[in-house]
Design an enzyme around this catalytic site. Sequence first.
Site, short mmCIF file in Angstrom:
data_model
loop_
_atom_site.label_atom_id
_atom_site.label_comp_id
_atom_site.label_asym_id
_atom_site.label_seq_id
_atom_site.Cartn_x
_atom_site.Cartn_y
_atom_site.Cartn_z
N ASN A 9 34.31 53.24 39.34
CA ASN A 9 35.44 53.54 38.46
C ASN A 9 34.90 54.35 37.28
OD1 ASN A 9 37.61 53.53 36.74
ND2 ASN A 9 37.56 51.32 36.33
N TRP A 10 35.18 55.65 37.31
CA TRP A 10 34.63 56.51 36.24
C TRP A 10 35.40 56.35 34.93
CZ3 TRP A 10 33.76 62.01 38.86
CH2 TRP A 10 32.84 61.87 39.91
N LYS A 11 36.53 55.66 35.00
CA LYS A 11 37.41 55.49 33.82
C LYS A 11 37.73 56.85 33.19
CE LYS A 11 35.54 50.93 33.19
NZ LYS A 11 35.32 49.80 32.31
N HIS A 98 43.82 47.20 36.64
CA HIS A 98 42.57 47.04 35.89
C HIS A 98 42.88 46.38 34.55
CE1 HIS A 98 38.89 47.97 33.74
NE2 HIS A 98 38.32 48.15 34.93
N GLU A 100 41.91 46.98 31.71
CA GLU A 100 42.18 47.93 30.62
C GLU A 100 43.63 48.41 30.67
OE1 GLU A 100 38.84 50.45 31.50
OE2 GLU A 100 37.51 48.86 30.82
N GLU A 170 37.32 40.84 38.30
CA GLU A 170 36.56 41.39 37.17
C GLU A 170 36.80 40.53 35.92
OE1 GLU A 170 35.73 45.83 37.92
OE2 GLU A 170 37.61 45.67 36.85
N GLY A 176 31.76 46.10 30.90
CA GLY A 176 31.20 47.03 29.92
C GLY A 176 30.43 46.36 28.80
N SER A 216 29.69 44.76 34.74
CA SER A 216 28.27 45.01 34.50
C SER A 216 27.42 44.86 35.77
CB SER A 216 27.74 44.13 33.37
OG SER A 216 28.47 44.36 32.18
N GLY A 237 31.68 50.12 36.94
CA GLY A 237 32.09 51.04 35.88
C GLY A 237 30.92 51.88 35.42
N GLY A 238 30.25 51.44 34.35
CA GLY A 238 29.18 52.20 33.71
C GLY A 238 28.15 52.78 34.68
C1 PEP Z 1 35.12 48.10 35.42
O1 PEP Z 1 35.68 48.35 34.37
O2 PEP Z 1 35.75 48.20 36.49
C2 PEP Z 1 33.73 47.67 35.39
C3 PEP Z 1 33.33 46.86 36.30
O3 PEP Z 1 32.95 48.16 34.35
P1 PEP Z 1 31.36 47.89 34.10
O4 PEP Z 1 30.69 47.95 35.42
O5 PEP Z 1 30.96 48.98 33.16
O6 PEP Z 1 31.28 46.52 33.47
#
Ligand code: PEP
Length: 255
Positions: A9-11, A98, A100, A170, A176, A216, A237-238
């Site tokens: 997920n590049w957000k 998600h 967010e 999640e 994040g 994470s 994500g990251g």
């Molecule tokens: C996400 O937002 O879907 C996610 C898992 O982010 P991260 O891996 O950066 O915690």
Amino acid sequence: MRKLMIAGNWKMNKTYTEGVVLAQDLADELKGADVKVDVVVCPPTVDLKGVSEVIEQSEAPFELGAQNVYYAESGAYTGETAPNMLEAVGAKYCIIGHSERRGYFGETDEDINKKAKILMEHDIVPISCCGEPLEIREAGTHVQFVVDQIKADTEGLEISDPSKYVIAYEPIWAIGTGKTATADDAQEVCGAIRQTLVEVFGAETADQIRVLYGGSAKPENIAELVAKPDVDGALVGGASLKAADFASMVVKAGE
Ligand code: PEP
């Protein structure tokens, strides 16, 4: 047997050109690799077409996903994206619900349920997210919280091909933040999700629905996470913004 999945997920990161470069870097990293899992990248909406072209031209071993959709076919919904628009640019998956979007944009379980239904009508696989905030985790009611989300998000959903509906657990406190849930934490909730899916869809279907972990996840912890019986991969994500890290997760998940 469920095939593992690593989805990125590049957000709201990467302009069109940067997105094309990242997709090409990932295609190069994975060239010649023994990719044993399903791999999905979910760039921002305006990058979808460019990433789709990279996938096609490089014959890359990953598929395209979107980060959001609206639950109408067309019309006066300024700023939204219809499922057939995603289809037209080659999106095979779409993240919905998600945290967010739930948190910043007020997306409800009812919205998520409608989005899942319209996506499935278009043969786009929903990656439906759920997960508890820190205060619920600290109160010890996280399992019930997530079970309630799953029941609401799947209400009235008819699944003919269970490989085409994906859930991502999640925990919000792990997104994040660098705080990963332990593999046991992930298994506790992913196992409860599986039990809920058994109640909703029956054992045969529930056994084939993939339940990912997200929060994470990185090259260092992916193997331990996917070793758990009900963790079928990760939504990343990251670490999905670095081609080498994401490719390494893809390879490690398949080992
Ligand atoms: C996400 O937002 O879907 C996610 C898992 O982010 P991260 O891996 O950066 O915690």
